[in-house]
Scaffold this motif. Sequence first.
Motif, PDB file in Angstrom:
ATOM      1  N   VAL A 115     -52.415 -53.919  41.507  1.00 40.52           N
ATOM      2  CA  VAL A 115     -52.078 -55.114  40.739  1.00 40.52           C
ATOM      3  C   VAL A 115     -53.229 -55.510  39.815  1.00 40.52           C
ATOM      4  O   VAL A 115     -53.013 -55.964  38.673  1.00 40.52           O
ATOM      5  CB  VAL A 115     -51.678 -56.272  41.680  1.00 40.52           C
ATOM      6  N   LEU A 116     -54.457 -55.312  40.271  1.00 40.11           N
ATOM      7  CA  LEU A 116     -55.607 -55.615  39.421  1.00 40.11           C
ATOM      8  C   LEU A 116     -55.704 -54.644  38.248  1.00 40.11           C
ATOM      9  O   LEU A 116     -56.057 -55.025  37.127  1.00 40.11           O
ATOM     10  CB  LEU A 116     -56.886 -55.595  40.250  1.00 40.11           C
ATOM     11  N   LYS A 117     -55.344 -53.388  38.492  1.00 37.82           N
ATOM     12  CA  LYS A 117     -55.360 -52.401  37.410  1.00 37.82           C
ATOM     13  C   LYS A 117     -54.255 -52.675  36.392  1.00 37.82           C
ATOM     14  O   LYS A 117     -54.460 -52.497  35.183  1.00 37.82           O
ATOM     15  CB  LYS A 117     -55.205 -51.000  37.997  1.00 37.82           C
ATOM     16  N   VAL A 118     -53.095 -53.114  36.863  1.00 42.05           N
ATOM     17  CA  VAL A 118     -52.006 -53.480  35.955  1.00 42.05           C
ATOM     18  C   VAL A 118     -52.445 -54.598  35.027  1.00 42.05           C
ATOM     19  O   VAL A 118     -52.216 -54.558  33.806  1.00 42.05           O
ATOM     20  CB  VAL A 118     -50.752 -53.898  36.755  1.00 42.05           C
ATOM     21  N   LEU A 119     -53.094 -55.604  35.591  1.00 39.71           N
ATOM     22  CA  LEU A 119     -53.543 -56.733  34.774  1.00 39.71           C
ATOM     23  C   LEU A 119     -54.639 -56.317  33.804  1.00 39.71           C
ATOM     24  O   LEU A 119     -54.661 -56.758  32.646  1.00 39.71           O
ATOM     25  CB  LEU A 119     -54.022 -57.859  35.687  1.00 39.71           C
ATOM     26  N   ALA A 120     -55.540 -55.476  34.251  1.00 37.18           N
ATOM     27  CA  ALA A 120     -56.609 -54.997  33.366  1.00 37.18           C
ATOM     28  C   ALA A 120     -56.034 -54.207  32.203  1.00 37.18           C
ATOM     29  O   ALA A 120     -56.485 -54.347  31.060  1.00 37.18           O
ATOM     30  CB  ALA A 120     -57.606 -54.158  34.153  1.00 37.18           C
ATOM     31  N   SER A 130     -61.163 -68.851  46.141  1.00 32.83           N
ATOM     32  CA  SER A 130     -61.045 -68.881  47.598  1.00 32.83           C
ATOM     33  C   SER A 130     -61.811 -70.038  48.208  1.00 32.83           C
ATOM     34  O   SER A 130     -62.922 -70.349  47.797  1.00 32.83           O
ATOM     35  CB  SER A 130     -61.583 -67.566  48.188  1.00 32.83           C
ATOM     36  N   ASN A 131     -61.181 -70.679  49.198  1.00 36.31           N
ATOM     37  CA  ASN A 131     -61.897 -71.586  50.091  1.00 36.31           C
ATOM     38  C   ASN A 131     -62.624 -70.717  51.100  1.00 36.31           C
ATOM     39  O   ASN A 131     -62.011 -70.171  52.027  1.00 36.31           O
ATOM     40  CB  ASN A 131     -60.912 -72.505  50.831  1.00 36.31           C
ATOM     41  N   ILE A 132     -63.919 -70.595  50.945  1.00 37.76           N
ATOM     42  CA  ILE A 132     -64.657 -69.643  51.771  1.00 37.76           C
ATOM     43  C   ILE A 132     -66.138 -69.985  51.736  1.00 37.76           C
ATOM     44  O   ILE A 132     -66.618 -70.602  50.774  1.00 37.76           O
ATOM     45  CB  ILE A 132     -64.406 -68.203  51.268  1.00 37.76           C
ATOM     46  N   ALA A 133     -66.862 -69.597  52.781  1.00 35.20           N
ATOM     47  CA  ALA A 133     -68.283 -69.926  52.864  1.00 35.20           C
ATOM     48  C   ALA A 133     -69.157 -68.687  52.980  1.00 35.20           C
ATOM     49  O   ALA A 133     -70.293 -68.763  53.446  1.00 35.20           O
ATOM     50  CB  ALA A 133     -68.531 -70.864  54.043  1.00 35.20           C
ATOM     51  N   PHE A 134     -68.635 -67.540  52.564  1.00 31.76           N
ATOM     52  CA  PHE A 134     -69.443 -66.326  52.517  1.00 31.76           C
ATOM     53  C   PHE A 134     -69.013 -65.496  51.316  1.00 31.76           C
ATOM     54  O   PHE A 134     -67.927 -65.694  50.766  1.00 31.76           O
ATOM     55  CB  PHE A 134     -69.342 -65.519  53.819  1.00 31.76           C
ATOM     56  N   ASP A 135     -69.876 -64.586  50.915  1.00 31.17           N
ATOM     57  CA  ASP A 135     -69.644 -63.817  49.691  1.00 31.17           C
ATOM     58  C   ASP A 135     -68.642 -62.694  49.951  1.00 31.17           C
ATOM     59  O   ASP A 135     -68.891 -61.802  50.763  1.00 31.17           O
ATOM     60  CB  ASP A 135     -70.961 -63.233  49.193  1.00 31.17           C
ATOM     61  N   ILE A 136     -67.510 -62.747  49.256  1.00 28.41           N
ATOM     62  CA  ILE A 136     -66.463 -61.743  49.433  1.00 28.41           C
ATOM     63  C   ILE A 136     -66.562 -60.610  48.404  1.00 28.41           C
ATOM     64  O   ILE A 136     -65.791 -59.646  48.480  1.00 28.41           O
ATOM     65  CB  ILE A 136     -65.065 -62.376  49.360  1.00 28.41           C
ATOM     66  N   ARG A 137     -67.505 -60.683  47.495  1.00 31.33           N
ATOM     67  CA  ARG A 137     -67.594 -59.660  46.447  1.00 31.33           C
ATOM     68  C   ARG A 137     -67.741 -58.242  47.003  1.00 31.33           C
ATOM     69  O   ARG A 137     -67.163 -57.302  46.436  1.00 31.33           O
ATOM     70  CB  ARG A 137     -68.743 -59.987  45.494  1.00 31.33           C
ATOM     71  N   THR A 146     -64.320 -54.358  41.448  1.00 29.16           N
ATOM     72  CA  THR A 146     -65.088 -55.539  41.047  1.00 29.16           C
ATOM     73  C   THR A 146     -65.063 -55.749  39.543  1.00 29.16           C
ATOM     74  O   THR A 146     -64.984 -56.889  39.069  1.00 29.16           O
ATOM     75  CB  THR A 146     -66.553 -55.416  41.530  1.00 29.16           C
ATOM     76  N   ASP A 147     -65.104 -54.655  38.783  1.00 31.40           N
ATOM     77  CA  ASP A 147     -65.136 -54.783  37.327  1.00 31.40           C
ATOM     78  C   ASP A 147     -63.807 -55.268  36.758  1.00 31.40           C
ATOM     79  O   ASP A 147     -63.732 -55.599  35.561  1.00 31.40           O
ATOM     80  CB  ASP A 147     -65.524 -53.455  36.683  1.00 31.40           C
ATOM     81  N   LEU A 148     -62.774 -55.351  37.594  1.00 32.58           N
ATOM     82  CA  LEU A 148     -61.475 -55.839  37.138  1.00 32.58           C
ATOM     83  C   LEU A 148     -61.322 -57.347  37.347  1.00 32.58           C
ATOM     84  O   LEU A 148     -60.314 -57.924  36.947  1.00 32.58           O
ATOM     85  CB  LEU A 148     -60.349 -55.104  37.882  1.00 32.58           C
TER      86      LEU A 148
END
Length: 228
Positions: A115-120, A130-137, A146-148
């Motif tokens: 889906v990310l490639k389709v959008l790119a 995201s509601n989150i307290a740690f790095d999801i990268r 990541t580059d998408l």
Amino acid sequence: MMDAVIFDFSGTLFRLDEDDSWFDGVTHSDGTAVDGHHAAELMRRMTAPVGEVVEFDDVTRHAWRNRDLDPALHRQAYLHVLRESGLDNQDHAESVYGRVIDPFCWTPYPDTAEVLKVLASASIPVAVLSNIAFDIRPAFERLGVTDLISEFVLSYEVGFVKPQLEIFRYAVDKLGVEASRTLMVGDSEEADGAARAIGCSFALVDPIPTPERPTALLEALELSGITR
């Protein structure tokens, strides 16, 4: 067709699909081993986007309500949830909590990369909000996408949490698009669906185990006029 798409993380692009090995040697307070049913319930409580999943006092309720703004409060809140769920051995609770905040323990849905490639390919910018307290990268780096992603909008970095409208405004502003031309995709009507209040469109996906949901993200795009 939309000018931009914003995706939630947990239950939308990735899911914390528990592995039996995570609970090897982990026991309840009475010494019995954690079985598959209880493991699944623990993961449900640890990834619930809204609501209170156990009993809290004033201190732990403050931590729970602010968990996605501060890593220390996140740890305090979730260790309390684990204790209240029968894991009162500190080492066992720490072990399970460590899985939750390890981005490499999160499983991508089967169509996340596609889906990310389709959008790119359509030159449509993407934010992950995201509601989150740690790095999801690192989860995205491991998947090679990541580059998408144009923007990561993480609550503990920006100081807002869903369903606060400020976090959605922040995302569309960073993408440089109009809210009315933006699609928000998420698994929570309450948290993610709040994006509609600033003019975004919204698509709801079911946060079921990853093997059971192979194409929901692609289908959400198609319903919004974005096709492969």
